[in-house]
Design a protein around this motif. Sequence first.
Motif, short mmCIF file in Angstrom:
data_model
loop_
_atom_site.label_atom_id
_atom_site.label_comp_id
_atom_site.label_asym_id
_atom_site.label_seq_id
_atom_site.Cartn_x
_atom_site.Cartn_y
_atom_site.Cartn_z
N ASP A 287 -12.93 1.00 -43.24
CA ASP A 287 -11.98 1.18 -42.14
C ASP A 287 -11.52 2.62 -41.99
OD1 ASP A 287 -10.49 1.43 -44.42
OD2 ASP A 287 -8.92 0.01 -43.83
N ARG A 288 -12.24 3.58 -42.58
CA ARG A 288 -11.80 4.97 -42.50
C ARG A 288 -12.99 5.91 -42.43
NH1 ARG A 288 -11.53 7.84 -47.44
NH2 ARG A 288 -9.75 8.99 -46.62
N PHE A 289 -12.72 7.13 -41.95
CA PHE A 289 -13.73 8.19 -41.97
C PHE A 289 -13.62 8.96 -43.28
CE2 PHE A 289 -13.12 7.50 -37.41
CZ PHE A 289 -14.44 7.39 -36.99
N VAL A 290 -14.76 9.45 -43.73
CA VAL A 290 -14.80 10.32 -44.91
C VAL A 290 -15.68 11.53 -44.57
CG1 VAL A 290 -14.46 8.46 -46.57
CG2 VAL A 290 -16.78 9.10 -45.90
N GLU A 291 -15.35 12.65 -45.16
CA GLU A 291 -16.16 13.85 -44.98
C GLU A 291 -17.32 13.80 -45.97
OE1 GLU A 291 -15.66 18.59 -45.73
OE2 GLU A 291 -14.05 17.59 -44.60
N VAL A 292 -18.54 14.01 -45.48
CA VAL A 292 -19.71 13.88 -46.34
C VAL A 292 -20.51 15.18 -46.46
CG1 VAL A 292 -19.94 11.41 -45.93
CG2 VAL A 292 -21.14 13.02 -44.42
N ASP A 293 -20.20 16.18 -45.63
CA ASP A 293 -21.00 17.41 -45.70
C ASP A 293 -20.28 18.54 -44.98
OD1 ASP A 293 -23.13 19.02 -46.37
OD2 ASP A 293 -24.42 18.37 -44.73
N TYR A 294 -20.57 19.74 -45.42
CA TYR A 294 -20.11 20.96 -44.74
C TYR A 294 -21.25 21.96 -44.81
CZ TYR A 294 -17.77 25.37 -43.77
OH TYR A 294 -17.43 26.59 -43.24
N ARG A 295 -21.61 22.53 -43.66
CA ARG A 295 -22.68 23.52 -43.61
C ARG A 295 -22.23 24.74 -42.80
NH1 ARG A 295 -26.97 19.60 -41.23
NH2 ARG A 295 -25.10 18.32 -41.08
N ASP A 296 -22.74 25.88 -43.18
CA ASP A 296 -22.38 27.15 -42.53
C ASP A 296 -23.66 27.86 -42.07
OD1 ASP A 296 -21.20 29.45 -41.66
OD2 ASP A 296 -20.52 30.13 -43.64
N PRO A 297 -24.29 27.32 -41.02
CA PRO A 297 -25.60 27.87 -40.62
C PRO A 297 -25.56 29.30 -40.09
CG PRO A 297 -24.81 26.29 -39.01
CD PRO A 297 -23.89 26.19 -40.18
N ALA A 298 -24.38 29.78 -39.69
CA ALA A 298 -24.26 31.14 -39.16
C ALA A 298 -23.76 32.13 -40.21
CB ALA A 298 -23.33 31.15 -37.96
N SER A 299 -23.80 31.74 -41.49
CA SER A 299 -23.25 32.60 -42.54
C SER A 299 -23.94 33.96 -42.58
CB SER A 299 -23.38 31.92 -43.90
OG SER A 299 -24.73 31.63 -44.21
N ARG B 35 -8.17 18.01 -43.97
CA ARG B 35 -7.05 17.81 -44.88
C ARG B 35 -6.48 16.39 -44.79
NH1 ARG B 35 -5.53 22.40 -47.52
NH2 ARG B 35 -3.49 21.52 -48.09
N ARG B 36 -6.43 15.84 -43.59
CA ARG B 36 -5.93 14.46 -43.43
C ARG B 36 -6.86 13.50 -44.17
NH1 ARG B 36 -2.98 11.80 -39.49
NH2 ARG B 36 -1.40 13.41 -39.86
N LEU B 37 -8.17 13.64 -44.01
CA LEU B 37 -9.10 12.72 -44.65
C LEU B 37 -9.13 12.90 -46.16
CD1 LEU B 37 -12.15 12.72 -42.20
CD2 LEU B 37 -10.18 11.17 -42.27
N ALA B 38 -8.86 14.11 -46.62
CA ALA B 38 -8.85 14.39 -48.06
C ALA B 38 -7.53 13.99 -48.71
CB ALA B 38 -9.12 15.87 -48.31
N GLY B 39 -6.56 13.56 -47.92
CA GLY B 39 -5.27 13.17 -48.45
C GLY B 39 -4.41 14.34 -48.88
N LEU B 40 -4.66 15.52 -48.30
CA LEU B 40 -3.93 16.74 -48.64
C LEU B 40 -2.78 16.97 -47.67
CD1 LEU B 40 -7.00 19.06 -49.25
CD2 LEU B 40 -5.63 17.90 -51.00
N SER B 41 -1.80 17.73 -48.11
CA SER B 41 -0.74 18.15 -47.20
C SER B 41 -1.35 18.94 -46.05
CB SER B 41 0.26 19.03 -47.95
OG SER B 41 1.14 19.66 -47.05
#
Length: 214
Positions: free
Chosen positions: A190-202, A161-167
């Motif tokens: 100068d910043r981190f960004v989220e580039v992927d989300y995986r759910d291998p145990a789904s 949420r912090r990286l996405a600029g969300l509350s």
Amino acid sequence: MPAEQIHLVRHGEVFNPQGVLYGRLPGYGLSDLGRQMAQAAADELVRVGRPVSTLIASPLQRTQQSAEPMTAAFGFAPTLDERVIEPENRFEGKRMTGRGGALGDARNWRFLVNPWEPSWGEPFGSIATRMLAAVDDAWQAADGGDVVVVSHQLPIWMVHRRLAGLSLAHDPRRRRCALSSITTLERRGDRFVEVDYRDPASGLAAQATDVGAV
């Protein structure tokens, strides 16, 4: 040379037959299903061929156990970092709902006055700040390759949420951070960004009886 990617991995299912909010309490390790979930996360990192060079874990039992398949896969034990630990919570050791649940006890209501901070535990802003400090230190200290950080749902969600600029205030029921999921970051400028989300145990999630603290 800094790290290429940072993978934030949530621990697997915890053995919690009493259904309490365990938080930082000792003695809450992975269930058999949780160990399968942790293996699935390690297998996924191996499958995609990421050059993992650093492994970090929260000091709690469930995260250290979740790191074990990664130690086996990549050949080194985790460094423990207090900054990626589960937040403190005033309801540790209690069941939240049902007969005798903490939410039905009027003595606990004073801890529920501000869910946007939250009033029952460590402030969301504090969680996000310490997590990102740990991520930044790990990124800078790595000698190339990727860093894996085995942590907990809320700390990982605060980074998202912090990286996405969300509350940072949010509905805990809507967190996208499944057991043994992998949230991947990269440094851009100068910043981190989220580039992927995986759910291998789904494929294992339907069998889970404990999905973690709120």
